[in-house]
Design a protein around this motif. Structure first.
Motif, PDB file in Angstrom:
ATOM      1  N   GLY A 157      27.395   7.939  63.274  1.00  0.00           N
ATOM      2  CA  GLY A 157      28.134   6.689  63.420  1.00  0.00           C
ATOM      3  C   GLY A 157      27.628   5.601  62.507  1.00  0.00           C
ATOM      4  O   GLY A 157      27.015   5.854  61.453  1.00  0.00           O
ATOM      5  N   MET A 158      27.838   4.349  62.911  1.00  0.00           N
ATOM      6  CA  MET A 158      27.489   3.202  62.089  1.00  0.00           C
ATOM      7  C   MET A 158      25.982   3.098  61.854  1.00  0.00           C
ATOM      8  O   MET A 158      25.549   2.666  60.778  1.00  0.00           O
ATOM      9  CB  MET A 158      28.006   1.919  62.736  1.00  0.00           C
ATOM     10  CG  MET A 158      29.508   1.733  62.608  1.00  0.00           C
ATOM     11  SD  MET A 158      30.054   1.716  60.871  1.00  0.00           S
ATOM     12  CE  MET A 158      29.158   0.301  60.240  1.00  0.00           C
ATOM     13  N   ASP A 159      25.178   3.474  62.844  1.00  0.00           N
ATOM     14  CA  ASP A 159      23.728   3.414  62.658  1.00  0.00           C
ATOM     15  C   ASP A 159      23.285   4.321  61.518  1.00  0.00           C
ATOM     16  O   ASP A 159      22.370   3.983  60.756  1.00  0.00           O
ATOM     17  CB  ASP A 159      23.010   3.814  63.952  1.00  0.00           C
ATOM     18  CG  ASP A 159      23.092   2.735  65.021  1.00  0.00           C
ATOM     19  OD1 ASP A 159      23.404   1.581  64.671  1.00  0.00           O
ATOM     20  OD2 ASP A 159      22.855   3.043  66.200  1.00  0.00           O
ATOM     21  N   ASP A 160      23.933   5.474  61.409  1.00  0.00           N
ATOM     22  CA  ASP A 160      23.590   6.398  60.324  1.00  0.00           C
ATOM     23  C   ASP A 160      24.004   5.832  58.974  1.00  0.00           C
ATOM     24  O   ASP A 160      23.266   5.946  57.986  1.00  0.00           O
ATOM     25  CB  ASP A 160      24.282   7.750  60.561  1.00  0.00           C
ATOM     26  CG  ASP A 160      23.917   8.344  61.908  1.00  0.00           C
ATOM     27  OD1 ASP A 160      22.760   8.767  62.074  1.00  0.00           O
ATOM     28  OD2 ASP A 160      24.783   8.371  62.796  1.00  0.00           O
ATOM     29  N   LEU A 161      25.166   5.198  58.930  1.00  0.00           N
ATOM     30  CA  LEU A 161      25.626   4.583  57.689  1.00  0.00           C
ATOM     31  C   LEU A 161      24.708   3.443  57.278  1.00  0.00           C
ATOM     32  O   LEU A 161      24.337   3.319  56.098  1.00  0.00           O
ATOM     33  CB  LEU A 161      27.054   4.077  57.863  1.00  0.00           C
ATOM     34  CG  LEU A 161      27.675   3.378  56.654  1.00  0.00           C
ATOM     35  CD1 LEU A 161      27.714   4.309  55.447  1.00  0.00           C
ATOM     36  CD2 LEU A 161      29.076   2.863  56.990  1.00  0.00           C
ATOM     37  N   LYS A 162      24.308   2.628  58.238  1.00  0.00           N
ATOM     38  CA  LYS A 162      23.399   1.516  57.936  1.00  0.00           C
ATOM     39  C   LYS A 162      22.062   2.039  57.415  1.00  0.00           C
ATOM     40  O   LYS A 162      21.490   1.483  56.459  1.00  0.00           O
ATOM     41  CB  LYS A 162      23.180   0.669  59.190  1.00  0.00           C
ATOM     42  CG  LYS A 162      24.396  -0.135  59.630  1.00  0.00           C
ATOM     43  CD  LYS A 162      24.090  -0.876  60.925  1.00  0.00           C
ATOM     44  CE  LYS A 162      25.314  -1.625  61.427  1.00  0.00           C
ATOM     45  NZ  LYS A 162      25.055  -2.290  62.734  1.00  0.00           N
ATOM     46  N   ALA A 163      21.559   3.113  58.037  1.00  0.00           N
ATOM     47  CA  ALA A 163      20.282   3.689  57.603  1.00  0.00           C
ATOM     48  C   ALA A 163      20.388   4.215  56.177  1.00  0.00           C
ATOM     49  O   ALA A 163      19.463   4.056  55.371  1.00  0.00           O
ATOM     50  CB  ALA A 163      19.850   4.798  58.557  1.00  0.00           C
ATOM     51  N   ALA A 164      21.520   4.851  55.854  1.00  0.00           N
ATOM     52  CA  ALA A 164      21.718   5.379  54.504  1.00  0.00           C
ATOM     53  C   ALA A 164      21.784   4.244  53.485  1.00  0.00           C
ATOM     54  O   ALA A 164      21.145   4.305  52.418  1.00  0.00           O
ATOM     55  CB  ALA A 164      22.991   6.215  54.460  1.00  0.00           C
ATOM     56  N   LEU A 165      22.530   3.201  53.801  1.00  0.00           N
ATOM     57  CA  LEU A 165      22.637   2.060  52.887  1.00  0.00           C
ATOM     58  C   LEU A 165      21.286   1.390  52.695  1.00  0.00           C
ATOM     59  O   LEU A 165      20.920   1.011  51.569  1.00  0.00           O
ATOM     60  CB  LEU A 165      23.662   1.057  53.425  1.00  0.00           C
ATOM     61  CG  LEU A 165      25.118   1.522  53.435  1.00  0.00           C
ATOM     62  CD1 LEU A 165      26.005   0.471  54.114  1.00  0.00           C
ATOM     63  CD2 LEU A 165      25.618   1.803  52.024  1.00  0.00           C
ATOM     64  N   LEU A 166      20.531   1.247  53.780  1.00  0.00           N
ATOM     65  CA  LEU A 166      19.219   0.607  53.696  1.00  0.00           C
ATOM     66  C   LEU A 166      18.246   1.459  52.889  1.00  0.00           C
ATOM     67  O   LEU A 166      17.446   0.926  52.103  1.00  0.00           O
ATOM     68  CB  LEU A 166      18.675   0.365  55.103  1.00  0.00           C
ATOM     69  CG  LEU A 166      17.385  -0.444  55.212  1.00  0.00           C
ATOM     70  CD1 LEU A 166      17.572  -1.822  54.581  1.00  0.00           C
ATOM     71  CD2 LEU A 166      16.960  -0.581  56.662  1.00  0.00           C
TER      72      LEU A 166
END
Length: 253
Positions: A221-230
């Motif tokens: 979900g969004m947490d995974d996307l945020k982690a990837a972007l970070l």
């Protein structure tokens, strides 16, 4: 690519596989750490961690702990990789980034071996280790390596000019460890502290690994996307800092 392979193998062999005991230690060490968790937290302190009841405290801590050790040891070793190889820079056509990359890669490879051994031991002793969750954890661990590499590039570049940074970093990592939900769960904290945990970029990794490997929660979900972007933002920033400072290395080495 050949230079990277050379430095990777040199780093890996010199630090870990210089003897048969070095190779054996990569497997024995996780077993000893899991035994330590069982003795200290479960039987001596009789600790109770919210969320660990279903899987057992040793499995709960063990699954999350390796993400931290991968980051902390890779960063610690890579921070001094440039100054440790100062004789090569300026005398041999080698990019200093390769020294950092090989150091992080070698440390990460060793800890992945240890992680595999730890998960195997946990499964063999009755813990529920989801094979599909382990497979899906590989991209999560890859993101952690990306984040670690960016952070290590930044630290290694600054270390050339601030020689006390390695000692300061050791203290920072000790403090950072207790701000990361490795030995505890977020649910044990007050609500305001739970929200603050989101500001720690390493919070994601032990929590996500537990969800995948222990809880079989596969949905991304969004947490995974945020982690990837970070992670990629950290890599970009670390590369930028390293590149800007690289031109002055020869004057300080």
């Amino acid at each position: 690519m050949q230079l990277l392979r050379h430095f990777f193998l040199r780093e890996f062999r010199s630090r870990y596989l210089g003897s048969m005991s070095g190779l054996l230690w990569a497997v024995v060490h996780p077993a000893l750490q899991l035994l330590m968790y069982a003795l200290v937290f479960q039987y001596i302190f009789k600790a109770r961690v919210a969320g660990a009841e279903e899987h057992g405290l040793v499995a709960y801590i063990g699954v999350g702990f390796w993400s931290w050790t991968l980051f902390a040891e890779s960063t610690s070793r890579a921070t001094t990789s440039v100054i440790d190889n100062a004789s090569l820079i300026g005398k041999v056509a080698v990019e200093p980034q390769l020294l950092v990359l090989s150091s992080v890669s070698a440390s990460a490879a060793l800890h992945l071996v240890g992680y595999t051994a730890a998960l195997t031991i946990l499964a063999a002793t009755g813990s529920h280790i989801d094979p599909l969750g382990v497979l899906l954890a590989l991209p999560v661990l890859a993101l952690l390596v990306v984040w670690t590499l960016g952070f290590a590039l930044m630290m290694a570049a600054i270390q050339v000019f601030v020689r006390d940074l390695a000692q300061v970093l050791a203290q920072l990592l000790a403090f950072w460890f207790f701000l990361t939900p490795v030995l505890y769960s977020r649910a044990m904290l007050p609500e305001f502290a739970q929200r603050l945990m989101d500001w720690n970029p390493l919070t994601y990794y032990p929590e996500r690994l537990r969800h995948l490997i222990l809880d079989s929660q596969y949905a991304f979900g969004m947490d995974d996307l945020k982690a990837a972007l970070l992670a990629f933002a950290m890599l970009g920033f670390g590369t930028f800092v390293f590149t800007r400072l690289r031109r002055h290395f020869e004057d300080f080495l």
